[in-house]
Write a protein that holds these residues in place. Structure first.
Motif, PDB file in Angstrom:
ATOM      1  N   GLU A 137       0.702  -1.235  -0.018  1.00 26.09           N
ATOM      2  CA  GLU A 137      -0.056   0.066   0.187  1.00 26.09           C
ATOM      3  C   GLU A 137       0.918   1.015  -0.035  1.00 26.09           C
ATOM      4  O   GLU A 137       2.240   1.242   0.420  1.00 26.09           O
ATOM      5  CB  GLU A 137      -0.919  -0.062   1.384  1.00 26.09           C
ATOM      6  CG  GLU A 137      -2.070  -0.935   1.118  1.00 26.09           C
ATOM      7  CD  GLU A 137      -2.939  -0.774   2.332  1.00 26.09           C
ATOM      8  OE1 GLU A 137      -4.319  -1.252   2.151  1.00 26.09           O
ATOM      9  OE2 GLU A 137      -2.709  -0.063   3.324  1.00 26.09           O
ATOM     10  N   ARG A 138       0.125   2.307  -0.358  1.00 21.83           N
ATOM     11  CA  ARG A 138       0.889   3.589  -0.363  1.00 21.83           C
ATOM     12  C   ARG A 138       0.902   3.831   1.238  1.00 21.83           C
ATOM     13  O   ARG A 138       0.240   3.677   1.965  1.00 21.83           O
ATOM     14  CB  ARG A 138      -0.036   4.785  -1.150  1.00 21.83           C
ATOM     15  CG  ARG A 138       0.247   4.632  -2.395  1.00 21.83           C
ATOM     16  CD  ARG A 138      -0.511   5.603  -3.172  1.00 21.83           C
ATOM     17  NE  ARG A 138      -0.711   5.677  -4.382  1.00 21.83           N
ATOM     18  CZ  ARG A 138      -1.832   5.087  -5.320  1.00 21.83           C
ATOM     19  NH1 ARG A 138      -2.867   4.461  -4.608  1.00 21.83           N
ATOM     20  NH2 ARG A 138      -1.864   5.480  -6.486  1.00 21.83           N
ATOM     21  N   GLY A 139       1.815   4.771   1.573  1.00 23.24           N
ATOM     22  CA  GLY A 139       1.681   5.329   2.976  1.00 23.24           C
ATOM     23  C   GLY A 139       2.515   4.320   3.977  1.00 23.24           C
ATOM     24  O   GLY A 139       3.199   3.300   3.334  1.00 23.24           O
ATOM     25  N   THR A 140       2.351   4.618   5.109  1.00 24.60           N
ATOM     26  CA  THR A 140       3.114   3.684   6.111  1.00 24.60           C
ATOM     27  C   THR A 140       2.377   3.383   7.320  1.00 24.60           C
ATOM     28  O   THR A 140       3.003   2.794   8.354  1.00 24.60           O
ATOM     29  CB  THR A 140       4.698   4.615   6.608  1.00 24.60           C
ATOM     30  OG1 THR A 140       3.978   5.860   7.368  1.00 24.60           O
ATOM     31  CG2 THR A 140       5.396   5.000   5.633  1.00 24.60           C
ATOM     32  N   ALA A 141       1.196   3.537   7.222  1.00 23.45           N
ATOM     33  CA  ALA A 141       0.089   3.319   8.324  1.00 23.45           C
ATOM     34  C   ALA A 141       0.127   1.861   8.962  1.00 23.45           C
ATOM     35  O   ALA A 141       0.526   1.849  10.046  1.00 23.45           O
ATOM     36  CB  ALA A 141      -1.268   3.885   8.106  1.00 23.45           C
ATOM     37  N   LYS A 142       0.099   1.017   7.994  1.00 19.77           N
ATOM     38  CA  LYS A 142       0.098  -0.636   8.166  1.00 19.77           C
ATOM     39  C   LYS A 142       1.289  -0.771   8.773  1.00 19.77           C
ATOM     40  O   LYS A 142       1.418  -1.808   9.622  1.00 19.77           O
ATOM     41  CB  LYS A 142      -0.499  -1.196   7.146  1.00 19.77           C
ATOM     42  CG  LYS A 142      -2.176  -1.052   6.985  1.00 19.77           C
ATOM     43  CD  LYS A 142      -2.665  -2.055   6.066  1.00 19.77           C
ATOM     44  CE  LYS A 142      -4.095  -2.209   6.224  1.00 19.77           C
ATOM     45  NZ  LYS A 142      -4.829  -0.795   6.132  1.00 19.77           N
ATOM     46  N   LEU A 143       2.354  -0.343   8.098  1.00 23.96           N
ATOM     47  CA  LEU A 143       3.870  -0.777   8.721  1.00 23.96           C
ATOM     48  C   LEU A 143       3.997  -0.197   9.986  1.00 23.96           C
ATOM     49  O   LEU A 143       4.681  -1.140  10.867  1.00 23.96           O
ATOM     50  CB  LEU A 143       4.929  -0.468   7.586  1.00 23.96           C
ATOM     51  CG  LEU A 143       4.820  -1.047   6.348  1.00 23.96           C
ATOM     52  CD1 LEU A 143       5.912  -0.232   5.413  1.00 23.96           C
ATOM     53  CD2 LEU A 143       5.307  -2.349   6.333  1.00 23.96           C
ATOM     54  N   LYS A 144       3.369   0.835  10.338  1.00 24.52           N
ATOM     55  CA  LYS A 144       3.738   1.221  11.812  1.00 24.52           C
ATOM     56  C   LYS A 144       2.832   0.471  12.720  1.00 24.52           C
ATOM     57  O   LYS A 144       3.191   0.038  13.778  1.00 24.52           O
ATOM     58  CB  LYS A 144       3.330   2.661  11.797  1.00 24.52           C
ATOM     59  CG  LYS A 144       4.464   3.511  11.320  1.00 24.52           C
ATOM     60  CD  LYS A 144       3.979   5.309  11.354  1.00 24.52           C
ATOM     61  CE  LYS A 144       5.025   6.093  10.503  1.00 24.52           C
ATOM     62  NZ  LYS A 144       4.660   7.511  10.588  1.00 24.52           N
ATOM     63  N   GLU A 145       1.472  -0.123  12.417  1.00 25.34           N
ATOM     64  CA  GLU A 145       0.860  -0.902  13.156  1.00 25.34           C
ATOM     65  C   GLU A 145       1.457  -2.215  13.331  1.00 25.34           C
ATOM     66  O   GLU A 145       1.361  -2.862  14.236  1.00 25.34           O
ATOM     67  CB  GLU A 145      -0.653  -1.185  12.364  1.00 25.34           C
ATOM     68  CG  GLU A 145      -1.630   0.119  12.332  1.00 25.34           C
ATOM     69  CD  GLU A 145      -2.760  -0.206  11.904  1.00 25.34           C
ATOM     70  OE1 GLU A 145      -3.252  -1.396  12.041  1.00 25.34           O
ATOM     71  OE2 GLU A 145      -3.208   0.491  10.986  1.00 25.34           O
ATOM     72  N   ALA A 146       2.271  -2.796  12.134  1.00 23.51           N
ATOM     73  CA  ALA A 146       2.910  -3.880  12.431  1.00 23.51           C
ATOM     74  C   ALA A 146       3.921  -3.783  13.387  1.00 23.51           C
ATOM     75  O   ALA A 146       4.215  -4.800  14.182  1.00 23.51           O
ATOM     76  CB  ALA A 146       3.454  -4.159  10.944  1.00 23.51           C
ATOM     77  N   VAL A 147       4.854  -2.771  13.363  1.00 28.34           N
ATOM     78  CA  VAL A 147       5.694  -2.441  14.609  1.00 28.34           C
ATOM     79  C   VAL A 147       5.095  -2.388  15.945  1.00 28.34           C
ATOM     80  O   VAL A 147       5.724  -3.088  16.744  1.00 28.34           O
ATOM     81  CB  VAL A 147       6.561  -1.085  14.274  1.00 28.34           C
ATOM     82  CG1 VAL A 147       7.483  -0.759  15.457  1.00 28.34           C
ATOM     83  CG2 VAL A 147       7.336  -1.164  12.948  1.00 28.34           C
ATOM     84  N   VAL A 148       3.890  -1.888  16.072  1.00 22.54           N
ATOM     85  CA  VAL A 148       3.433  -1.868  17.249  1.00 22.54           C
ATOM     86  C   VAL A 148       2.959  -3.267  17.735  1.00 22.54           C
ATOM     87  O   VAL A 148       3.027  -3.656  18.842  1.00 22.54           O
ATOM     88  CB  VAL A 148       2.219  -1.019  17.256  1.00 22.54           C
ATOM     89  CG1 VAL A 148       1.250  -1.137  18.448  1.00 22.54           C
ATOM     90  CG2 VAL A 148       2.651   0.620  17.139  1.00 22.54           C
TER      91      VAL A 148
END
Length: 820
Positions: free
Chosen positions: A524-535
């Motif tokens: 996906e575009r953006g980084t929202a889900k990647l940041k959710e994955a880190v959390v």
């Protein structure tokens, strides 16, 4: 025939003496002297004259003879006429009359002679003359049997008025496949010993008296010869004294019980209705007396004992009515009932019950074998259908059959059924994951769905299973439908799993959620889900202990590193990439290669990927980082073999190719060789990354192979490599579609544009240069909108170069030629 009793009694005495002698059998002369005592005993013991004893043995003799006569008469009806002697039938008639006359003088008894066979008798009952390990004693047993048979034949000859024919003698001695007279005689005497308390006590008392006399004689005659036997003899005599006291008490008790039994039978006869029923059912008086004796043994109160006897008499009537007819339940049941009936007819209810127990155990065994055979048939049919489901690619039907298999294997235990389904899920999931079989993952998904729909399994656990299978299959597909379903499944699993109650399961779900969010975010575009994955991964690590949950902690650290690496690449952050390398290094410290080789290899692969990405951005340490990455990938390939885990092997080959390509671009001396190595690695990856199996991975490898060909073609003269690169990019774009995977599309579209730019420059093709410029500009816009700064900046620089080329070609008025 009183001599018969003496011989049988003396023979049984030998067994008791033989056991007593075992204590001193090591004294050499004792064995020989004892043998002499045995011979004397067989030859000289007198017959006890007690009425009960004589009558019991006499009854056994006549009943045994009756058994032989019936077998003999039956044989005469089956043999050919030429095999029957002239006097066989006349002798059979005389013998029958002889037996019937004597049976009238004996107690009424009913015996089913047809169920008496040689094997049954030998298996169930021991002979009165029991052989011992002493060969001399075994000889005495045979002599005793021969003597008994000779005396019995003499009586038959005298009273039947005819000499027994040869055929009868063979039947009599058990030489015609039937139990002979001596076997049957032993049976009936033994039954008397088991069922007639008075007979048993008198018989044993006689034996004790004879033993005492023999021991006294031993002490008197051999005291000086064997002085060391004195103490032993004294102890034996004292022991016999105590046994005789007990025997007297038993005898008194037996007399009382027999008296009560006789009273009970007299009272029962006053019940006219029951008496008529007993007579109509052919329940003999001997049978009634046997039942009465057992009743008297257990109940002292006469009134209560009578009630019990009446009830037991009714049972005997039922047994008689049921036993005479066939059961129509097969040969096995008939054989068991026949053995029970044999013991019942001999008034040995204990043995009859034991035969029933034995029969039931055998039935249980047969039933278990039958059920197992039936189960195997059912399983065979289901597994056959399962293979057809695989061939027709029907995962739903396959999962239903797998569920049915588990139900058949554990018919009465739902918990075991679920355990079986859990194991089946793991089997299909692991095979689908490691062997790259998408259908197997589809089956795993359907197993989880069916368990959840049945509301039998624990929802947290099974939603977690479902999410794992969906995410593994979703990462291979071009769309994100499965990944979205996986996220939903993990969220449902979270809702059904209390962190404070099952913290480890909760952490496992968090870790798995992080994995699918990381995959999702990469597309996906953006980084929202990647940041959710880190959390999500960081939350899981709050519950996993590095010491007690070492393996899970290390795996989650590795997964955290993957999310950080993807996020660092997206944001062009060397800090995040450095954190990823640190996470991988921590994971590697707790991952023992010899214990979990594949997990160790996975971590090595991840470290290589992070180092490679970091090397692309750290110009100062780039070569060192890239070489370390190559080393990590080669280490991973030592465990990630093509045979064992083909898709993971292909993943590492692809990553190795990327790093070799980057290293080849940097090195001047070995650059071309590195690039050739990269091309070989990509081609290896494509051996397992097949479009029909893993379309997105196939497209990625095609794109990367195009990159290597592009760079190699740029270094070479001509356009052959560059055109080959364009073709590889075109293949990749068949799966990397703009509407589904915009970022991957932009990357490949941009690469293809650059390849066309180089071709246009060498062929002076203005139209091809314009096409290249349009492609690079479209990619730039996509990266910019997604805020993928690093890639957007690269496209911006490329766009500048292609526009300069286009202007140059247009200003020079070059011929315009279409792209070939």
């Amino acid at each position: 025939m009183p001599e018969l009793i003496a011989t049988a009694t003396a023979t049984s005495i030998l067994g008791v003496v033989g056991k007593a002698a075992e204590t001193v059998s090591k004294i050499g002369p004792v064995k020989d002297w004892l043998h002499g005592c045995k011979v004397r005993a067989v030859a000289g013991r007198l017959t006890p004259r007690n009425h009960d004893l004589v009558n019991g043995v006499r009854t056994a003799h006549i009943c045994a003879l009756d058994h032989v006569a019936r077998r003999y008469a039956h044989l005469l009806t089956t043999l050919p006429v030429h095999e029957i002697g002239s006097d066989d039938r006349a002798f059979a008639n005389n013998l029958r009359a002889f037996i019937d006359t004597r049976l009238k003088f004996l107690s009424d008894q009913s015996i089913d002679h047809d169920v008496l066979g040689a094997e049954e008798i030998k298996d169930v009952l021991e002979h009165l003359a029991t052989a011992t390990t002493h060969q001399s004693y075994a000889d005495l047993n045979r002599e005793a049997q021969a003597d008994c048979e000779e005396r019995a034949l003499q009586e038959i000859t005298r009273d039947a008025g005819r000499t027994p024919p040869a055929l009868f003698e063979r039947v009599f001695k058990g030489e015609e496949e039937f139990a002979g007279w001596y076997d049957a005689f032993s049976l009936f005497v033994t039954e008397e010993l088991k069922t007639n308390e008075r007979f048993r006590s008198i018989f044993f008392a006689t034996e004790f008296a004879d033993i005492r006399g023999m021991l006294n004689e031993l002490v008197d005659q051999k005291r000086t010869e064997f002085p060391d036997l004195s103490g032993f003899m004294t102890d034996v005599k004292h022991q016999l004294d105590r046994m005789e006291d007990k025997l007297d008490k038993i005898q008194n008790s037996v007399d009382e019980k027999n008296e009560l039994a006789e009273q009970l039978v007299k009272q029962l006869k006053k019940n006219d209705e029951l008496s008529r029923k007993l007579e109509a059912a052919n329940v003999t008086q001997q049978k009634v007396m046997a039942i009465a004796r057992r009743t008297a043994l257990n109940i002292n109160d006469p009134d209560q004992a009578l009630k019990e006897l009446e009830s037991h008499a009714e049972i005997a009537i039922e047994v008689e009515r049921e036993g005479r007819g066939g059961s129509n339940l097969g040969a096995f049941v008939e054989a068991v009932l026949a053995r029970v009936r044999e013991k019942y007819d001999a008034n040995d209810f204990d043995a009859a019950a034991a035969e029933a127990d034995k029969g039931f155990v055998e039935w249980e065994k047969r039933e278990a074998e039958r059920k197992n055979e039936s189960l195997q048939v059912g399983l065979k049919i289901l597994k056959s259908g399962l293979k057809q489901d695989i061939l027709r690619h029907n995962a739903t039907s396959a999962a239903k059959r797998i569920t049915r298999i588990s139900e058949l294997q554990h018919p009465d235990n739902q918990s075991d059924q679920l355990s079986g389904l859990d194991a089946a899920f793991d089997e299909w999931f692991e095979r689908g994951q490691n062997k790259g079989l998408n259908f197997d993952l589809e089956v795993a998904i359907e197993i989880a769905v069916q368990v959840l729909e049945s509301r039998r399994g624990e929802p947290g656990h099974w939603n977690n299973n479902l999410g794992n299978a969906l995410s593994r299959l979703g990462m291979r597909e071009s769309n994100t439908v499965r990944l979205e379903m996986a996220v939903k499944a993990f969220h449902l699993a979270q809702e059904k799993t209390a962190r404070d109650r099952v913290p480890i399961l909760w952490a496992t779900i968090q870790n798995n959620l992080g994995n699918v969010l990381s995959l999702f975010g990469d597309r996906e575009r953006g980084t929202a889900k990647l940041k959710e994955a880190v959390v999500a991964h960081s939350s899981a690590l709050e519950e996993y202990s590095r010491h007690s949950d070492r393996r899970q902690w290390a795996m989650t650290q590795s997964n955290l590193g993957v999310a950080l690496a993807r996020l660092g690449e997206r944001e062009n952050s060397t800090e995040l990439l450095g954190q990823a390398v640190k996470a991988f290094s921590l994971a590697l410290k707790e991952t023992m290669r010899e214990l979990v080789p594949l997990q160790w290899a996975r971590t090595q692969n991840n470290i290589g990927s992070a180092l490679s990405r970091l090397g692309e951005r750290d110009s100062e340490n780039k070569t060192v980082l890239l070489k370390n990455a190559v080393k990590a990938f080669r280490s991973a390939l030592e465990e990630r073999t093509q045979e064992l885990v083909p898709l993971q092997w292909a993943e590492t080959q692809n990553n190795l190719g990327n790093t070799l390509l980057a290293l080849g671009q940097r090195e001047s001396e070995n650059g071309t060789a590195r690039i050739e190595e990269a091309i070989a690695a990509y081609r290896s990856a494509l051996k397992e990354y097949r479009r029909e199996r893993v379309p997105l991975d196939w497209a990625m490898a095609q794109n990367n192979l195009g990159n290597a060909l592009l760079i190699l073609g740029y270094r070479e003269t001509g356009t052959a490599r560059l055109k080959e690169a364009v073709e590889n990019y075109a293949l990749a774009l068949q799966e990397r579609r703009q509407d589904i995977l915009p970022l991957q599309w932009a990357m490949t579209y941009d690469n293809q544009g650059v390849a066309r730019q180089f071709i246009a420059e060498r062929t002076l093709d203005v139209n091809l240069a314009k096409q290249a410029a349009n492609q690079i500009e479209a990619a730039f816009k996509t990266f910019s909108q997604a805020k993928h700064i690093h890639n957007a900046n690269i496209c911006k620089s490329q766009l500048h170069d292609v526009n300069l080329l286009l202007a140059k070609l247009e200003n020079n008025g070059a011929n315009m030629r279409p792209d070939n």
